[in-house]
Design an enzyme around this catalytic site. Structure first.
Site, PDB file in Angstrom:
ATOM      1  N   PHE A 121      71.839  64.581 -30.552  1.00 47.13           N
ATOM      2  CA  PHE A 121      72.597  65.652 -29.903  1.00 47.13           C
ATOM      3  C   PHE A 121      71.745  66.919 -29.739  1.00 47.13           C
ATOM      4  CE2 PHE A 121      75.252  69.285 -31.642  1.00 47.13           C
ATOM      5  CZ  PHE A 121      75.574  69.810 -30.397  1.00 47.13           C
TER       6      PHE A 121
ATOM      7  N   ASP B 244      62.354  58.311 -31.808  1.00 46.53           N
ATOM      8  CA  ASP B 244      63.774  58.177 -32.154  1.00 46.53           C
ATOM      9  C   ASP B 244      64.088  56.697 -32.308  1.00 46.53           C
ATOM     10  OD1 ASP B 244      66.744  58.207 -32.021  1.00 46.53           O
ATOM     11  OD2 ASP B 244      66.458  60.301 -31.477  1.00 46.53           O
TER      12      ASP B 244
ATOM     13  N   THR C 188      66.144  58.074 -45.144  1.00 45.24           N
ATOM     14  CA  THR C 188      65.706  58.708 -43.897  1.00 45.24           C
ATOM     15  C   THR C 188      65.314  60.158 -44.147  1.00 45.24           C
ATOM     16  OG1 THR C 188      67.260  57.318 -42.707  1.00 45.24           O
ATOM     17  CG2 THR C 188      66.404  59.224 -41.511  1.00 45.24           C
TER      18      THR C 188
ATOM     19  N   TYR D 216      73.475  64.639 -49.535  1.00 43.84           N
ATOM     20  CA  TYR D 216      72.932  65.164 -48.273  1.00 43.84           C
ATOM     21  C   TYR D 216      72.289  66.524 -48.519  1.00 43.84           C
ATOM     22  CZ  TYR D 216      72.836  66.772 -43.422  1.00 43.84           C
ATOM     23  OH  TYR D 216      72.439  67.255 -42.208  1.00 43.84           O
TER      24      TYR D 216
END
Ligand code: UDP
Length: 333
Positions: free
Chosen positions: A11, A31, A95, A149
């Site tokens: 986004f 990506d 990640t 997170y």
């Protein structure tokens, strides 16, 4: 100038790439198209100055496919969205932590400037009136997945600072506060696209808790403008900056605003957090940025207020839903 954007099909990444191409930079995207998508790149995919490398930043070999010398990396590839983190906790940590380490290691080889997209989540439950870059982090227990997170992104920041201090790697850290706008998916739980879709479809608008939690939404064009301006200013190297909007709003008020703007007959309903996210979930009750620092370094001021954010995003989602409906009609013919 050659710029590498990790997460460029996401986004924020896709909006950033569009602006960088407008400014005539050569842009390479890495990506893995997991949460990002080719649809986000429709308007720029044929641009000759754009190269797309499909693959994960977890794969060190992917960086060997970057064929040009790179001047700057915008590192945006990361696990996104509270819902996504809760559904994929291990993958998210991998990640965010290992992926960022690979990016920093690649940058270190030839001393490439790295602009790291971190998050306001690093402040955790600190509910200060407005959060400044040097404020402390207030976190819940490690058995509450949400905080992983915050911790994984904080670790990214620690790593970036360490590369800067030990090797002089030029890094700039940005903490993004609820960036929103066209192309943000509701799939990963983000509140604005969710509320708008619910309102358009006359479904209940699902406010979590009692709806008194406060957020400051930032329009994606403001975020992108700030990221690009930071890249140009050498005095920003080695610093961390909040990037955020300046119109705090409660989620209950947001639901009412969306309902009114859409002209929807939806009811606004209140769902306990446990029901929305499972037992033991913790939310931050107030998350508002102090943006004095970025203002003093690059004279940044968010230009798009909440009204315009909602109007533009409602128009976009309406259009997207029309397209999907037309496609479905064609298929059923
Ligand atoms: N939220 C909500 N209903 C939804 C989705 C989100 O009330 O359908 C709430 C969520 O619990 C949080 C706020 O809206 O308090 C912002 O959520 P989002 O996931 O967009 O961003 P966050 O600030 O949590 O990272």
């Amino acid at each position: 100038m050659n710029i590498l954007v990790t997460g460029g099909a996401g986004f924020i990444g896709s909006h950033l790439c569009t602006e960088l191409l407008k400014l005539k930079y050569n842009v390479t995207i890495i990506d893995d198209l997991s949460t990002g998508s080719l649809d986000n790149l429709t308007a720029i995919i044929d641009n000759e100055q754009l190269t797309l490398i499909k693959g994960s930043i977890l794969d060190k070999a992917i960086f060997e496919k970057v064929s040009t010398h790179v001047d700057t990396i915008f590192h945006l590839a990361a696990a996104v969205g509270v819902k996504y983190i809760l559904d994929n906790p291990l993958q998210s940590i991998h990640t965010n932590v290992m992926g960022t380490e690979n990016v920093l290691e690649f940058a270190h080889k030839t001393n490439i400037k790295v602009i790291l997209a971190s998050t306001s989540e690093v402040y955790g439950k600190n509910d200060k009136a407005s959060l400044s870059e040097n404020d402390g982090r207030v976190l819940g227990s490690t058995h509450i997945t949400r905080w992983s997170y915050s911790c994984s992104k904080a670790l990214d920041e620690f790593m970036a600072f360490a590369y800067h201090r030990k090797f002089g790697l030029p890094i700039i850290i940005t903490r993004l506060f609820n960036t929103c706008g066209p192309r943000q998916s509701e799939r990963y739980g983000m509140v604005i696209p969710r509320f708008i879709k619910q309102a358009i479809q006359s479904q209940p608008i699902t406010v979590h808790g009692v709806g008194e939690q406060i957020r400051s939404f930032t329009y994606v064009s403001d975020t992108v403008r700030a990221l690009i301006a930071l890249m140009h200013e050498d005095k920003c190297i080695g610093e961390v900056f909040n990037i955020g909007g300046k119109e705090p709003v409660t989620i209950k008020k947001l639901a009412e605003l969306v309902k009114k703007k859409v002209g929807s007959s939806s009811r606004v309903i209140f769902i306990p957090y446990e029901e929305a996210y499972g037992a033991g979930f913790e939310d931050m009750q107030r998350r508002v940025p102090n943006i004095a620092k970025i203002k003093s370094f690059i004279d940044f001021e968010p230009l798009v207020g909440l009204d315009e954010i909602l109007d533009t995003t409602i128009a976009y989602i309406n259009q997207e839903m029309d397209i999907v409906e037309k496609k479905n009609e064609i298929h059923s013919c």
